[in-house]
Write an enzyme that holds these catalytic residues in place. Structure first.
Site, PDB file in Angstrom:
ATOM      1  N   THR A 220       0.843  -1.183   0.000  1.00 23.61           N
ATOM      2  CA  THR A 220       0.000   0.000   0.000  1.00 23.61           C
ATOM      3  C   THR A 220       0.884   1.240   0.000  1.00 23.61           C
ATOM      4  O   THR A 220       2.069   1.166  -0.338  1.00 23.61           O
ATOM      5  CB  THR A 220      -0.979  -0.011   1.203  1.00 23.61           C
ATOM      6  OG1 THR A 220      -1.919   1.060   1.069  1.00 23.61           O
ATOM      7  CG2 THR A 220      -0.261   0.077   2.524  1.00 23.61           C
ATOM      8  N   ASN A 221       0.338   2.392   0.390  1.00 23.11           N
ATOM      9  CA  ASN A 221       1.096   3.640   0.432  1.00 23.11           C
ATOM     10  C   ASN A 221       0.542   4.507   1.565  1.00 23.11           C
ATOM     11  O   ASN A 221      -0.485   4.179   2.163  1.00 23.11           O
ATOM     12  CB  ASN A 221       1.025   4.353  -0.922  1.00 23.11           C
ATOM     13  CG  ASN A 221      -0.395   4.651  -1.350  1.00 23.11           C
ATOM     14  OD1 ASN A 221      -1.094   5.438  -0.723  1.00 23.11           O
ATOM     15  ND2 ASN A 221      -0.847   3.994  -2.422  1.00 23.11           N
TER      16      ASN A 221
END
Length: 424
Positions: A220-221
């Site tokens: 993810t981020n």
């Protein structure tokens, strides 16, 4: 001391004015308070509006003044409070001096009085005078559920007459006073922009996506979703019908915010976001892609947790689908606005990368930010963006809170929507 000198003189509470910045700077708001039990929350509302730059003058109905002393509001705002009308015709003066009237909370009684062109109380008299002068009058109902069923019909009538109504949050058989943060944001948007997006339909994406390595680990981020949620709410407050598709959000948003959007769809993966976007993009006028979609996903996802004792782990990754490209292809007549979060060493490089994305995906506009710049990346309440349009414009939105960035971006998008999507 003369009354006029005291009225506009020094008070310690005024030291908070403009503390947060925003588009209410230099504006005067007449805050009408009526006899709803929720009126105590208007003390916090007055202070927040002041921190956003406004000077607040409070007008109370007699019932409100019995429930909470006008002295409390006088302390909160540093301004004298009007709780009865005298020969000084206070409602006329305030309607002329102030830029807008905000009635919060508004009871069934006061709503009926305003809708019926009556002015027997200080608050309704102020509203009628301000409306007659063409000033915006904003109304926030709060009451029991049965009363709201009646008042909602009057609220429809008020909107036909040109008043602005922020619908309450209806739950537990009550029409609840919305969070003060939402009321202040809505008021700021209406006072500074009006309902200039009315008639437009928006699709907005927000937040990160997650691609599972196994049931407990993901790629993810750091996106929280604040930029996309800010765009969606700002557009809705300005009259647009908004559909929001978001990944897992980690941003604080005041309770009840979803009530002001036409549709809110939560997804997790890039594939799920693409499916949700493609199912909706053909029914809107504008699509704004503020989500930070994962660019890669594992070639294989384990159905069970991979034991950590295995030591080194090698992942094979493949690109996720390009949602923007598919959406533009599916709905060429829509105004498409992309975001480009880049890591660059110069403004020129940022502009170059944004222009490449603008043309590669045949977008109408791209909002680019350098995530290496402090306060302009992920997990920040602020942003600083450069907006490029297909018409050759290069516009800068300076470093400011994301709700204000959203407002200025939507100013640009509104112009693009009025002129139509680029030829594709």
């Amino acid at each position: 001391m003369e009354a006029g000198e005291w009225l506009w003189g020094y008070h310690p509470s005024r030291e908070i004015v403009g503390e947060y910045g925003g588009d209410l700077s230099g504006r005067c708001i007449a805050l009408g308070v009526t006899g709803s039990v929720a009126l105590y929350r208007s003390i916090d509302l007055a202070r927040l509006l002041m921190r956003m730059g406004a000077r607040v003058r409070v007008v109370m109905t007699p019932a409100a003044a019995e429930m909470v002393s006008p002295a409390v509001f006088e302390w909160a705002t540093g301004e004298p409070v009007v709780s009865r009308l005298t020969g000084l015709v206070e409602h006329v003066t305030l309607a002329k001096v102030c830029d807008a009237v905000l009635i919060a909370p508004a009871t069934l009684d006061i709503i009926a009085e305003i809708a019926g062109f009556r002015a027997s109380k200080p608050v309704s008299a102020l509203a009628q005078e301000a409306a007659g002068l063409g000033k915006p009058v904003l109304i926030v109902p709060a009451m029991h559920g049965g009363m709201w069923k009646r008042a909602s019909k009057l609220a429809d009538e008020l909107e036909k007459q040109g008043f602005h109504v922020l619908r309450p949050i209806v739950e537990e058989e009550r029409a609840k006073y919305p969070p003060v943060e939402l009321i202040a944001w809505w008021a700021e948007a209406i006072i500074s922009r009006g309902r200039d997006l009315e008639g437009l339909r928006f699709l907005v994406t927000a937040g990160p996506t997650r691609e599972h390595i196994d049931p407990v680990r993901v790629i993810t981020n750091p996106s929280t979703g604040l930029m996309g949620v800010s765009i969606a709410l700002e557009a809705a407050f300005r009259g647009a019908r908004v559909k929001l598709v978001h990944g897992p959000l980690s941003v604080y948003v005041p309770e009840g915010w979803r009530n002001y959007l036409e549709e809110v769809v939560g997804v997790e993966t890039a594939e799920e976001m693409m499916e949700s976007v493609l199912a909706r993009v053909g029914s809107v006028d504008v699509a704004i892609y503020a989500a930070a979609v994962s660019d890669y996903q594992p070639v294989e996802t384990s159905r069970v947790k991979i034991p950590s004792r295995k030591g080194e782990l090698t992942l094979r990754l493949k690109p996720t689908p390009k949602i923007v490209a598919r959406a533009v292809e599916a709905a060429p007549g829509v105004v498409h606005v992309g975001f480009a979060a880049e890591t660059t060493s110069s403004l020129e490089e940022l502009v170059k990368k944004a222009r490449e994305k603008l043309e590669e995906y045949m977008l109408d506009a791209v909002a680019a930010n350098n995530v290496l710049e402090p306060g302009a990346g992920f997990a920040s309440e602020t942003n600083h963006v450069i907006v490029l349009t297909w018409r050759g414009e290069k516009l800068e939105i300076p470093h400011m809170h994301k709700r204000l960035v959203a407002r200025r971006l939507l100013d640009i998008v509104a112009r693009l929507a009025r002129s139509g999507a680029r030829p594709r």
